[in-house]
Design a protein around this motif. Sequence first.
Motif, PDB file in Angstrom:
ATOM      1  N   CYS A  42      54.358  71.701  42.261  1.00  0.00           N
ATOM      2  CA  CYS A  42      54.995  72.144  43.516  1.00  0.00           C
ATOM      3  C   CYS A  42      54.982  73.673  43.594  1.00  0.00           C
ATOM      4  N   GLN A  43      55.338  74.313  42.504  1.00  0.00           N
ATOM      5  CA  GLN A  43      55.342  75.780  42.485  1.00  0.00           C
ATOM      6  C   GLN A  43      53.924  76.328  42.635  1.00  0.00           C
TER       7      GLN A  43
ATOM      8  N   ILE B 257      53.689  65.421  45.653  1.00  0.00           N
ATOM      9  CA  ILE B 257      54.190  64.104  45.255  1.00  0.00           C
ATOM     10  C   ILE B 257      53.186  63.011  45.614  1.00  0.00           C
ATOM     11  N   LYS B 258      52.578  63.129  46.779  1.00  0.00           N
ATOM     12  CA  LYS B 258      51.595  62.128  47.195  1.00  0.00           C
ATOM     13  C   LYS B 258      50.371  62.128  46.272  1.00  0.00           C
TER      14      LYS B 258
ATOM     15  N   TYR C  42      49.987  63.727  43.034  1.00  0.00           N
ATOM     16  CA  TYR C  42      50.252  63.631  41.598  1.00  0.00           C
ATOM     17  C   TYR C  42      51.302  62.586  41.223  1.00  0.00           C
ATOM     18  N   GLY C  43      52.096  62.137  42.179  1.00  0.00           N
ATOM     19  CA  GLY C  43      53.252  61.295  41.889  1.00  0.00           C
ATOM     20  C   GLY C  43      52.953  59.946  41.274  1.00  0.00           C
ATOM     21  N   ASN C  44      51.751  59.421  41.502  1.00  0.00           N
ATOM     22  CA  ASN C  44      51.409  58.110  40.932  1.00  0.00           C
ATOM     23  C   ASN C  44      50.774  58.221  39.545  1.00  0.00           C
ATOM     24  N   LYS C  45      50.622  59.435  39.059  1.00  0.00           N
ATOM     25  CA  LYS C  45      50.056  59.658  37.718  1.00  0.00           C
ATOM     26  C   LYS C  45      51.188  59.626  36.690  1.00  0.00           C
ATOM     27  N   ASN C  46      50.872  59.202  35.468  1.00  0.00           N
ATOM     28  CA  ASN C  46      51.920  59.175  34.445  1.00  0.00           C
ATOM     29  C   ASN C  46      52.047  60.539  33.759  1.00  0.00           C
ATOM     30  N   ALA C  47      53.098  60.697  32.991  1.00  0.00           N
ATOM     31  CA  ALA C  47      53.414  61.977  32.367  1.00  0.00           C
ATOM     32  C   ALA C  47      52.316  62.454  31.420  1.00  0.00           C
ATOM     33  N   ILE C  48      51.751  61.549  30.648  1.00  0.00           N
ATOM     34  CA  ILE C  48      50.703  61.926  29.693  1.00  0.00           C
ATOM     35  C   ILE C  48      49.470  62.429  30.438  1.00  0.00           C
ATOM     36  N   TYR C  49      49.092  61.736  31.492  1.00  0.00           N
ATOM     37  CA  TYR C  49      47.957  62.176  32.301  1.00  0.00           C
ATOM     38  C   TYR C  49      48.200  63.593  32.828  1.00  0.00           C
ATOM     39  N   LEU C  50      49.386  63.819  33.384  1.00  0.00           N
ATOM     40  CA  LEU C  50      49.694  65.134  33.950  1.00  0.00           C
ATOM     41  C   LEU C  50      49.714  66.213  32.874  1.00  0.00           C
ATOM     42  N   SER C  51      50.247  65.892  31.716  1.00  0.00           N
ATOM     43  CA  SER C  51      50.252  66.844  30.607  1.00  0.00           C
ATOM     44  C   SER C  51      48.831  67.190  30.188  1.00  0.00           C
ATOM     45  N   GLU C  52      47.992  66.165  30.037  1.00  0.00           N
ATOM     46  CA  GLU C  52      46.596  66.399  29.657  1.00  0.00           C
ATOM     47  C   GLU C  52      45.852  67.178  30.734  1.00  0.00           C
ATOM     48  N   LEU C  53      46.173  66.923  31.993  1.00  0.00           N
ATOM     49  CA  LEU C  53      45.547  67.661  33.087  1.00  0.00           C
ATOM     50  C   LEU C  53      45.883  69.148  32.993  1.00  0.00           C
ATOM     51  N   THR C  54      47.145  69.467  32.764  1.00  0.00           N
ATOM     52  CA  THR C  54      47.521  70.881  32.661  1.00  0.00           C
ATOM     53  C   THR C  54      46.845  71.545  31.461  1.00  0.00           C
ATOM     54  N   HIS C  55      46.574  70.768  30.415  1.00  0.00           N
ATOM     55  CA  HIS C  55      45.898  71.323  29.229  1.00  0.00           C
ATOM     56  C   HIS C  55      44.460  71.723  29.532  1.00  0.00           C
ATOM     57  N   LYS C  56      43.878  71.149  30.559  1.00  0.00           N
ATOM     58  CA  LYS C  56      42.497  71.459  30.936  1.00  0.00           C
ATOM     59  C   LYS C  56      42.419  72.625  31.919  1.00  0.00           C
ATOM     60  N   GLU C  57      43.550  73.042  32.438  1.00  0.00           N
ATOM     61  CA  GLU C  57      43.575  74.033  33.509  1.00  0.00           C
ATOM     62  C   GLU C  57      43.840  75.438  32.957  1.00  0.00           C
ATOM     63  N   ARG C  58      43.227  76.413  33.599  1.00  0.00           N
ATOM     64  CA  ARG C  58      43.244  77.793  33.115  1.00  0.00           C
ATOM     65  C   ARG C  58      44.629  78.411  32.946  1.00  0.00           C
ATOM     66  N   PRO C  59      45.605  78.183  33.852  1.00  0.00           N
ATOM     67  CA  PRO C  59      46.897  78.857  33.649  1.00  0.00           C
ATOM     68  C   PRO C  59      47.542  78.553  32.292  1.00  0.00           C
ATOM     69  N   TRP C  60      47.585  77.288  31.906  1.00  0.00           N
ATOM     70  CA  TRP C  60      48.186  76.918  30.629  1.00  0.00           C
ATOM     71  C   TRP C  60      47.307  77.383  29.469  1.00  0.00           C
ATOM     72  N   LYS C  61      46.001  77.124  29.558  1.00  0.00           N
ATOM     73  CA  LYS C  61      45.078  77.483  28.475  1.00  0.00           C
ATOM     74  C   LYS C  61      45.054  78.987  28.237  1.00  0.00           C
ATOM     75  N   GLU C  62      44.931  79.749  29.292  1.00  0.00           N
ATOM     76  CA  GLU C  62      44.824  81.203  29.160  1.00  0.00           C
ATOM     77  C   GLU C  62      46.134  81.811  28.646  1.00  0.00           C
ATOM     78  N   THR C  63      47.237  81.291  29.098  1.00  0.00           N
ATOM     79  CA  THR C  63      48.533  81.812  28.654  1.00  0.00           C
ATOM     80  C   THR C  63      48.745  81.531  27.172  1.00  0.00           C
ATOM     81  N   ARG C  64      48.336  80.382  26.704  1.00  0.00           N
ATOM     82  CA  ARG C  64      48.489  80.050  25.282  1.00  0.00           C
ATOM     83  C   ARG C  64      47.500  80.806  24.413  1.00  0.00           C
TER      84      ARG C  64
END
Length: 143
Positions: free
Chosen positions: A30-31, A93-94, A96-118
Motif C-alpha cells: 500500500c505504501q 488488496i485486489k 495481492y490480497g489473495n496471495k499467502n504470506a510466504i508468497y508475498l515474503s518471497e516476492l519482496t525478496h526478489k524486489e530491489r528495495p528489500w535486496k538493495e537495502t539489505r
Amino acid sequence: MHSVLNVARYVVEHCPDLTAMKLEKLVYYCQSWALVWDGKPLFKEDFEAWANGPVCPALYKTHIHQFSISNDFLKDYQGDFDEDELETMNAVIKFYGNKNAIYLSELTHKERPWKETRGDLPLGSRSNKVIPELLMQDYYGGL
C-alpha cells in the motif's frame, strides 16, 4: 498524513484471514504503490529490511507474538482516507490480497528495495536498515 495503524486497520477490514506477516506485506505494498500512483506516502512510519521481508516496526509492535490477525485488530484506528488513497489500497488488496504470506515474503525478496537495502547480509540475518521511500517509488514506478 495517516498512521501505519490506520492503513493496517483498513487492510484488516477488507482482507479476511490475515496473518501478521501478510498484513505487514500488504501494508508495505500500500505504501509503495501510494508513492508511485499518488506521489506521496500514505503514512510517515518507515519499513525496515528484516529477514522475512519489509516490516514496519511501529506496526510490528502491535501484533508481536501473534500469528493470526483478528477482525477487531486496531479497531480504534479508523482512517479518513481520500479517494486516491482508497483507490490505491483497494487495488493493492485486489492484486495481492489473495496471495499467502510466504508468497508475498518471497516476492519482496526478489524486489530491489528489500535486496538493495539489505546489501550483502546473509539470508536470515537480522537487519534494521530502513528501506528508503525513494527506492520504493523508483522501483515500483518502473514496473
